[in-house]
Design a protein around this motif. Structure first.
Motif, PDB file in Angstrom:
ATOM      1  N   MET A   1       6.405   0.013  -4.957  1.00  0.00           N
ATOM      2  CA  MET A   1       6.204   0.504  -6.313  1.00  0.00           C
ATOM      3  C   MET A   1       6.376   2.021  -6.378  1.00  0.00           C
ATOM      4  N   MET A   2       5.775   2.723  -5.419  1.00  0.00           N
ATOM      5  CA  MET A   2       5.871   4.180  -5.410  1.00  0.00           C
ATOM      6  C   MET A   2       7.299   4.634  -5.106  1.00  0.00           C
ATOM      7  N   MET A   3       8.010   3.911  -4.263  1.00  0.00           N
ATOM      8  CA  MET A   3       9.413   4.262  -4.003  1.00  0.00           C
ATOM      9  C   MET A   3      10.262   4.041  -5.244  1.00  0.00           C
ATOM     10  N   GLY A   4       9.957   2.967  -5.996  1.00  0.00           N
ATOM     11  CA  GLY A   4      10.675   2.737  -7.246  1.00  0.00           C
ATOM     12  C   GLY A   4      10.424   3.841  -8.246  1.00  0.00           C
ATOM     13  N   ALA A   5       9.174   4.318  -8.296  1.00  0.00           N
ATOM     14  CA  ALA A   5       8.854   5.427  -9.191  1.00  0.00           C
ATOM     15  C   ALA A   5       9.598   6.690  -8.773  1.00  0.00           C
ATOM     16  N   PHE A   6       9.703   6.927  -7.455  1.00  0.00           N
ATOM     17  CA  PHE A   6      10.443   8.096  -6.976  1.00  0.00           C
ATOM     18  C   PHE A   6      11.905   8.008  -7.361  1.00  0.00           C
ATOM     19  N   TRP A   7      12.494   6.816  -7.199  1.00  0.00           N
ATOM     20  CA  TRP A   7      13.922   6.673  -7.456  1.00  0.00           C
ATOM     21  C   TRP A   7      14.241   6.868  -8.943  1.00  0.00           C
ATOM     22  N   ALA A   8      13.284   6.553  -9.807  1.00  0.00           N
ATOM     23  CA  ALA A   8      13.506   6.728 -11.245  1.00  0.00           C
ATOM     24  C   ALA A   8      13.107   8.118 -11.733  1.00  0.00           C
ATOM     25  N   SER A   9      12.571   8.948 -10.836  1.00  0.00           N
ATOM     26  CA  SER A   9      12.061  10.263 -11.239  1.00  0.00           C
ATOM     27  C   SER A   9      13.202  11.226 -11.545  1.00  0.00           C
ATOM     28  N   PRO A  10      13.051  12.081 -12.554  1.00  0.00           N
ATOM     29  CA  PRO A  10      14.088  13.081 -12.846  1.00  0.00           C
ATOM     30  C   PRO A  10      14.225  14.149 -11.770  1.00  0.00           C
ATOM     31  N   VAL A  11      13.236  14.283 -10.889  1.00  0.00           N
ATOM     32  CA  VAL A  11      13.334  15.293  -9.821  1.00  0.00           C
ATOM     33  C   VAL A  11      13.883  14.681  -8.530  1.00  0.00           C
ATOM     34  N   ARG A  12      14.332  13.434  -8.592  1.00  0.00           N
ATOM     35  CA  ARG A  12      14.813  12.756  -7.381  1.00  0.00           C
ATOM     36  C   ARG A  12      15.944  13.529  -6.706  1.00  0.00           C
ATOM     37  N   ASN A  13      16.957  13.909  -7.466  1.00  0.00           N
ATOM     38  CA  ASN A  13      18.113  14.591  -6.879  1.00  0.00           C
ATOM     39  C   ASN A  13      17.727  15.939  -6.284  1.00  0.00           C
ATOM     40  N   ARG A 321      -3.095   8.260   3.718  1.00  0.00           N
ATOM     41  CA  ARG A 321      -3.043   6.834   3.347  1.00  0.00           C
ATOM     42  C   ARG A 321      -4.128   6.506   2.328  1.00  0.00           C
ATOM     43  N   ALA A 322      -5.318   7.076   2.504  1.00  0.00           N
ATOM     44  CA  ALA A 322      -6.392   6.829   1.543  1.00  0.00           C
ATOM     45  C   ALA A 322      -6.015   7.363   0.157  1.00  0.00           C
ATOM     46  N   THR A 323      -5.418   8.556   0.135  1.00  0.00           N
ATOM     47  CA  THR A 323      -5.004   9.144  -1.149  1.00  0.00           C
ATOM     48  C   THR A 323      -3.867   8.340  -1.765  1.00  0.00           C
ATOM     49  N   LEU A 324      -2.918   7.916  -0.939  1.00  0.00           N
ATOM     50  CA  LEU A 324      -1.800   7.112  -1.449  1.00  0.00           C
ATOM     51  C   LEU A 324      -2.309   5.830  -2.091  1.00  0.00           C
ATOM     52  N   LEU A 325      -3.265   5.167  -1.446  1.00  0.00           N
ATOM     53  CA  LEU A 325      -3.799   3.922  -1.992  1.00  0.00           C
ATOM     54  C   LEU A 325      -4.507   4.169  -3.326  1.00  0.00           C
ATOM     55  N   ARG A 326      -5.205   5.295  -3.456  1.00  0.00           N
ATOM     56  CA  ARG A 326      -5.893   5.599  -4.708  1.00  0.00           C
ATOM     57  C   ARG A 326      -4.890   5.857  -5.833  1.00  0.00           C
ATOM     58  N   VAL A 327      -3.872   6.666  -5.550  1.00  0.00           N
ATOM     59  CA  VAL A 327      -2.879   6.967  -6.587  1.00  0.00           C
ATOM     60  C   VAL A 327      -2.056   5.720  -6.921  1.00  0.00           C
ATOM     61  N   ALA A 328      -1.649   4.964  -5.891  1.00  0.00           N
ATOM     62  CA  ALA A 328      -0.837   3.775  -6.128  1.00  0.00           C
ATOM     63  C   ALA A 328      -1.618   2.714  -6.905  1.00  0.00           C
ATOM     64  N   SER A 329      -2.897   2.508  -6.534  1.00  0.00           N
ATOM     65  CA  SER A 329      -3.697   1.508  -7.254  1.00  0.00           C
ATOM     66  C   SER A 329      -3.932   1.940  -8.695  1.00  0.00           C
ATOM     67  N   PHE A 330      -4.106   3.245  -8.911  1.00  0.00           N
ATOM     68  CA  PHE A 330      -4.285   3.747 -10.274  1.00  0.00           C
ATOM     69  C   PHE A 330      -3.013   3.534 -11.094  1.00  0.00           C
ATOM     70  N   ARG A 331      -1.868   3.893 -10.515  1.00  0.00           N
ATOM     71  CA  ARG A 331      -0.602   3.723 -11.241  1.00  0.00           C
ATOM     72  C   ARG A 331      -0.325   2.252 -11.532  1.00  0.00           C
ATOM     73  N   GLN A 332      -0.614   1.395 -10.562  1.00  0.00           N
ATOM     74  CA  GLN A 332      -0.409  -0.036 -10.765  1.00  0.00           C
ATOM     75  C   GLN A 332      -1.321  -0.565 -11.865  1.00  0.00           C
ATOM     76  N   ALA A 333      -2.577  -0.104 -11.871  1.00  0.00           N
ATOM     77  CA  ALA A 333      -3.517  -0.542 -12.906  1.00  0.00           C
ATOM     78  C   ALA A 333      -3.067  -0.069 -14.285  1.00  0.00           C
ATOM     79  N   VAL A 334      -2.543   1.170 -14.352  1.00  0.00           N
ATOM     80  CA  VAL A 334      -2.058   1.697 -15.635  1.00  0.00           C
ATOM     81  C   VAL A 334      -0.913   0.845 -16.163  1.00  0.00           C
ATOM     82  N   VAL A 335       0.040   0.526 -15.283  1.00  0.00           N
ATOM     83  CA  VAL A 335       1.185  -0.293 -15.705  1.00  0.00           C
ATOM     84  C   VAL A 335       0.731  -1.688 -16.111  1.00  0.00           C
ATOM     85  N   ARG A 336      -0.277  -2.224 -15.429  1.00  0.00           N
ATOM     86  CA  ARG A 336      -0.765  -3.575 -15.726  1.00  0.00           C
ATOM     87  C   ARG A 336      -1.497  -3.662 -17.058  1.00  0.00           C
ATOM     88  N   MET A 337      -1.852  -2.512 -17.629  1.00  0.00           N
ATOM     89  CA  MET A 337      -2.547  -2.546 -18.913  1.00  0.00           C
ATOM     90  C   MET A 337      -1.699  -3.215 -19.991  1.00  0.00           C
TER      91      MET A 337
END
Length: 565
Positions: A1-13, A321-337
């Motif tokens: 999910m986080m890699m997909g978000a990176f690939w769609a990011s405008p700062v990717r290039n 890893r702990a921070t990644l899980l917190r941010v990823a779970s938050f982003r996933q929860a936001v999208v699931r709304m």
């Protein structure tokens, strides 16, 4: 999910470009380190021969190599910082953008623990994740390139190692390479065994820090009420509990890091002599010169340092890893709304074919039970003024949220007027911390209104004393009293002049003078607007001519919202 978000990011290039430049620089630095490692042989051999001219010549070569490496290191530092900056920008903009999608932030706030303290995840966790990702990623890349560069050197040096045991001579291909791998692998394994608890401990620490921060913000927001109630001692007790939870988490981290230091520091000190011990049998048997020994030691150290990247960075990896899980779970929860509205039955909100607001067979599910309008079919025409009264025990605000499309749980259909924007007035008005001019026009651009129009709107709300303060920037929710805030909100409404308005109990509890001013705005300045007021009967009310009723639905099912789990 986080890699997909990176690939769609405008700062990717931009990130890919910076990453490519960093890769090239690290490769160039590794080449310079190889040259510096080869320089060991003639330099130390010159020392062993006491050859002054060769010694001075090698010093000049050293200055050239290290000067080039210095320039490369400084350039890489700048690129590293720019990479962190762009990674932070992309991550923060993505998470904030997802959170600020219409309705998501509101639904998340009622979705359990994951919706508590979103500011911690949006700010501190996102910052920390961006910085640690850059540091660890660049560090791993550098370790990999150095390993690939020096493992060949170490293998070639090992090819000349001949062991003499009990009259027998034998060689081990790549002897020092295997020794470095075994040494680093044992250190990595012990580090994982001792330090793996840090992942969960760090995650718990961030959660407790967020709780303390939220408690401090809550106390600050309500400090006037706390002081009036003499509740400082009680609030201090609550804050102490949150602080104790943070301190317990930090204490657990301290013990875990202390145990981990036994492994990391122990291997670190032994590494000073480990490469010499590995190469000593060949050196003392005459198979290596002193310069060759120092070159072998340098190559072993570089290979071992690359291989023990995991050991040196285990604490940071656990934290990352702990921070990644917190941010990823938050982003996933936001999208699931967006999906949560599909749980069970759903209130359908869509646009009508004509200019009417309709409500058909509306049932609202809540955690306390169901509610429904007494009338199965409601039709509000342009210009109508309708009052909705709730029976005791009903949460009228849920009806307001359902009409606004923020509460999808329940059944029935809400039809909004075609091509018309509906303005929703919550119980507590919101004013951004900006100038009075912009607060009065919010969410529209203040430049759309002239100075005279803004002052006239203030006068209608009984706030003409503020006419000279249009350029003043303040926290208006603290500068103005509650009634003045409501008057400012309805003055803003008269300025925007919408065709459709839904009000949630904003008129209830107002002082008589302020209420008369607001009712005057509704009666004389919003004559053509259709207004639905959810609340109670008001004194001197000559605005609302039609009354609807919201009742409890005893047969309604209780709603259970999903949380973080």
């Amino acid at each position: 999910m986080m890699m997909g978000a990176f690939w769609a990011s405008p700062v990717r290039n931009t990130l890919i470009a910076f990453g490519s430049l960093i890769f090239i620089l690290i490769a160039a630095i590794a080449y310079g380190q190889l040259a510096l490692n080869r320089w060991n042989v003639p330099f130390y051999d010159a020392l062993s021969r006491r050859d002054v001219n060769a010694f001075l010549h090698q010093l000049l070569i050293f200055v050239g190599i290290t000067g080039t490496l210095l320039v490369l290191n400084v350039t890489q530092t700048w690129l590293n910082q720019m990479f962190k900056l762009k990674l932070r920008e992309g991550l923060a903009r993505d998470v904030i953008g997802q959170w600020m999608m219409p309705g998501r932030a509101f639904r998340l706030s009622g979705a359990g623990e994951i919706g508590v303290n979103p500011d911690q995840r949006l700010h501190e966790d996102a910052r920390h994740l961006a910085e640690t990702t850059a540091d660890l990623g660049i560090g791993l890349l550098q370790a990999t390139i150095v390993l690939a560069s020096f493992i060949g050197v170490l293998w070639a040096l090992s090819s000349g190692f001949v062991f003499h045991v009990a009259g027998y001579n034998f060689t081990i291909p790549g002897y020092m390479v295997w020794a470095a791998i075994i040494y680093a692998a044992s250190a990595s394994w012990l580090t994982w065994i001792v330090g793996r608890k840090l992942v969960t401990i760090n995650a718990d620490r961030y959660a407790r820090e967020a709780d303390l921060r939220f408690s401090l913000m809550r106390v600050n927001e309500h400090i006037d009420a706390i002081a009036l109630a003499r509740g400082e001692a009680d609030e201090k007790r609550r804050l102490d509990l949150d602080l104790d939870a943070v301190l317990i988490s930090i204490r657990r981290i301290a013990y875990a890091l202390t145990n981990l230091t036994w492994v990391i520091a122990g291997y670190g000190w032994f590494t000073i002599v480990a490469p010499i011990l590995v190469a000593a049998p060949v050196y003392f048997s005459g198979g290596l010169t002193f310069g060759g020994l120092m070159m072998a030691v340098g190559a072993f150290t570089q290979v071992h340092t690359s291989l023990r990247w995991f050991v040196d960075n285990f604490g940071a990896i656990a934290d990352w890893r702990a921070t990644l899980l917190r941010v990823a779970s938050f982003r996933q929860a936001v999208v699931r709304m967006d999906e949560m509205g599909a749980l069970g039955r759903r209130i359908v909100t869509e646009e009508n074919e004509d200019n009417r607001l309709t409500i058909d067979d509306l049932e609202i599910a809540s955690t306390e039970g169901g509610m429904k309008l007494r009338e199965a079919h409601v039709e509000v025409k342009p210009g109508e003024k309708v009052l909705i009264i709730g029976s005791p025990g009903t949460d009228k605000t849920l009806l307001f949220r359902a009409l606004a499309g923020l509460w999808p749980w329940g059944a029935g259909r809400i039809g909004l007027p075609k091509g018309e924007e509906v303005v929703y007035m919550p119980r507590i008005p919101y004013f951004p911390p900006t100038s009075l001019r912009e607060a009065l026009a919010y969410p529209l651009d203040a430049s759309r209104f002239s100075e005279d129009e803004l002052k006239a709107a203030l006068k209608r709300g009984g706030l003409d004393r503020l006419a000279s303060s249009l350029g003043r920037v303040a926290r208006w929710d603290r500068v103005l009293s509650e009634d003045e805030q409501q008057c400012l909100a309805f003055a803003r409404l008269s300025l925007i002049n919408p065709r459709w308005v839904v009000v949630d109990e904003a008129l209830d509890g107002m002082e008589e003078d302020a209420l008369d001013r607001v009712l005057d705005i509704l009666r004389n300045y919003l004559q053509e607007a259709a207004i639905i007021n959810i609340g109670r009967r008001l004194p001197h009310d000559h605005v609302f001519s039609r009354v609807l009723y919201l009742d409890k639905d005893e047969a309604g099912e209780k709603l259970e919202l999903p949380g973080e789990g």
